[in-house]
Design an enzyme around this catalytic site. Structure first.
Site, PDB file in Angstrom:
ATOM      1  CE  LYS A 124      -4.202   1.477  -0.245  1.00 42.25           C
ATOM      2  NZ  LYS A 124      -5.007   1.145  -1.416  1.00 42.25           N
ATOM      3  CB  SER A 154      -7.797   1.425  -3.535  1.00 37.59           C
ATOM      4  OG  SER A 154      -7.617   1.337  -2.140  1.00 37.59           O
TER       5      SER A 154
END
Length: 595
Positions: free
Chosen positions: A195, A394
């Site tokens: 991430k 996402s």
């Protein structure tokens, strides 16, 4: 006293004159909008015409109804503004229009994502099946424009032009040094080894994990890029890789030598060639119609399946931009507005299926969850198919994962299943830069949790980490349910890792590689429709409403986009810092810029 009255009188005159000017401007805008609205008349296309394709503005999902552009205000050229929806529709229409003999793809500094370019390229390939010609010309071939133009029957370049075939690079702007100078610490709470959205705030270069994932997805996109050119031009893919790797093509003559173009010509020679192809006398003007004008041309030869008179409807729902709570606007996905739209379509008996067009890097994890719920409920009533654009990652993937089927382009950016939160610690900035200090009184230990004037305590950090962990657990759970996988498997391909559409197909995050039209056909098949009408949602705001809402902000953004071009992405990246603070996010690492 006499001087005082002079000043008062001058002030009053100034106010009256200013008010008069503002009233005049408002009436001029209203008159212009009304004239613009009434001026959209059918365009006549002469026989033996060509469709002119050139793109000089960023290509958005839908042709925007921006009154500033529509009226040609602020020096903005309304002729340049057309969305992907109209581009695809016009190429499809030209395929069966007897008056259109071919397409002239004129030099364009293409400002679009990889998947958007792929959609247009596929439409051009379909157009060629009609037997009509496509001719491309440029003084400067960027890699993006050449990839699009490589489908043409003939490609030409100016003898003294420029040809770029050098490979892809991905660049990230890191802001940690700037924050350090200001005395601001970005306190990060996240889940996901890959991430990387927070890296620009805490690092000065890519982490090893991020470099690994960028190398993988960039390589996948580049391989697809070379493969497309190889197939269109009949050049071995390995040869293309070698040409780019050693920068073998530096001049137009090199491009001709290695068969990437068919000739070195000036623009007037191309025009004469087009006249010959359309049986036009060399002394006469070439009949042509610009792609944006062609939107208003009628051919009388509509697609049989897309019956405008049919009661059966397929809803095309556009979800474009960052995901936020509330209504959002034409550049963002507001969870409240999109949820209302989906509820409305779910209850509409005329709507037999929904195609959700997602082009979003994500945003608020809570807003994403709200939209996901509405997609899930809609799927229980009628088929829901997702068509992914340049990016559906996402939060963008979160809202897509519940669909019956997911379509992506090979070069769509998707995945990035992860959660993060950012809380700034501005203690040094306030204390050392501004000389400002704070003190407070509170009724509970955590009453000031999230105070940016001090660093987080270990206990506070643990609380926030627990919330982010819970968010990630929910994220992986809904993806597992939607994709019919185990949560453990989703975690193994999650961890915030970004995938291309081609990679996502192999690991089960998408069902098929295909374009918007493929998604529509799939929706029609699931709904068992032979005839249907496609209706776009949400409805675009009228020019009057747009002028009334954040008028000054629209002027600023419109002018910035016009002036900065592709560099507008960097402005957006810095500006997004404000929106990600304090609220848990499911989003990509800002903007992925590929050169």
């Amino acid at each position: 006293m006499k001087q005082f009255f002079k000043f008062v009188l001058a002030t009053m005159v100034g106010i009256i004159l200013t008010s008069a000017v503002m009233v005049f401007i408002v009436f001029a805008l209203i008159a212009g909008i009304m004239a613009s609205a009434s001026g959209e008349k059918d365009v006549h296309v002469d026989a033996n015409s060509i469709l002119l394709l050139e793109f000089k503005a960023p290509i958005e999902e839908r042709t925007p109804k921006n009154p500033l552009i529509d009226l040609g205000l602020l020096g903005l050229d309304k002729e340049k503004n057309i969305g992907l929806d109209d581009i695809l529709a016009n190429i499809k229409k030209a395929k069966t229009d007897d008056n259109i003999k071919g397409i002239f793809l004129n030099e364009s500094y293409l400002m679009s994502g990889q998947a958007t370019t792929e959609e247009i390229r596929n439409a051009l390939l379909d157009f060629k099946r009609s037997g009509k010609f496509i001719v491309a010309y440029a003084e400067i071939y960027t890699q993006a424009f050449y990839y699009l133009a490589s489908v043409a029957d003939k490609l030409y370049i100016n003898p003294n032009g420029y040809f770029d075939l050098s490979g892809f690079s991905s660049e990230t702007v890191f802001l940690k040094g700037t924050l350090d100078k200001l005395g601001i610490e970005a306190q990060i709470i996240k889940v996901g080894t890959y991430k990387s959205a927070v890296e620009p705030l805490i690092l000065t270069e890519m982490s090893d994990a991020n470099r690994k994932q960028v190398t993988a997805y960039l390589g996948s996109m580049y391989d697809h890029f070379l493969g497309g050119i190889s197939k269109s031009r009949g050049i071995n893919k390995d040869s293309l890789f070698n040409y780019a790797n050693r920068l073998a093509i530096r001049y137009p003559a090199d491009a001709l030598k290695y068969k990437l173009v068919d000739g070195l010509k000036y623009k007037d020679e191309i025009i004469n060639d087009l006249k010959k192809r359309t049986d036009t006398d060399l002394k006469d003007d070439l009949n042509s119609v610009a792609v944006n004008e062609y939107t208003h041309a009628t051919t009388g030869d509509e697609d049989e399946a897309e019956d405008s008179g049919s009661r059966n409807r397929i809803a095309m729902v556009y979800a474009t931009g960052d995901i936020t709570s509330g209504d959002g606007d034409d550049q963002t996905i507001g969870s409240e507005k999109l949820s209302k739209t989906l509820r409305k379509l779910r209850l509409d008996n005329k709507v037999k299926a929904v195609v959700l067009r997602v082009n979003s890097p994500g945003g608020s994890s809570l807003a994403s969850d709200v939209i996901w719920r509405e997609v899930l409920l809609t799927k229980k009533e009628k088929p829901v198919i997702v068509s992914m654009g340049d990016v559906a990652a996402s939060g963008g993937y979160y809202i897509a994962c519940a669909a019956d089927s997911i379509f992506a382009q090979p070069n769509t950016i998707t995945g990035s299943i992860g959660i993060f939160a950012v809380l700034p610690n501005m203690q040094k900035f306030f204390n050392e830069k501004l000389g400002v200090t704070f003190d407070n009184v509170k009724t509970g230990e955590y009453a000031d949790l999230g105070d940016i004037s001090r660093p987080l305590t270990p206990a506070e950090r643990a609380i926030l980490q627990g919330q982010v962990n819970t968010g990630y657990n929910v994220f992986t759970k809904v993806v597992a349910e939607g994709r019919r996988k185990t949560q453990q498997y989703i975690d193994s391909i999650g961890q915030g890792r970004v995938w291309t559409g081609e990679q996502a197909l192999k690991i089960g995050l998408v069902d098929r590689l295909g374009n918007i039209n493929d998604a529509v056909k799939s929706a029609a098949k699931m709904a068992k429709l032979n005839n249907y009408k496609i209706v776009n949602y949400p409805e675009q705001e009228s020019a009057f409403k747009q002028l009334g809402a954040n008028f000054s902000a629209k002027i600023k953004n419109t002018m910035l986009k016009s002036e900065l071009g592709e560099n507008y992405l960097y402005y957006e990246q810095v500006n997004k810092l404000k929106s990600i603070m304090r609220v848990p996010q499911a989003r990509l690492p800002f903007n992925v810029v590929i050169k």
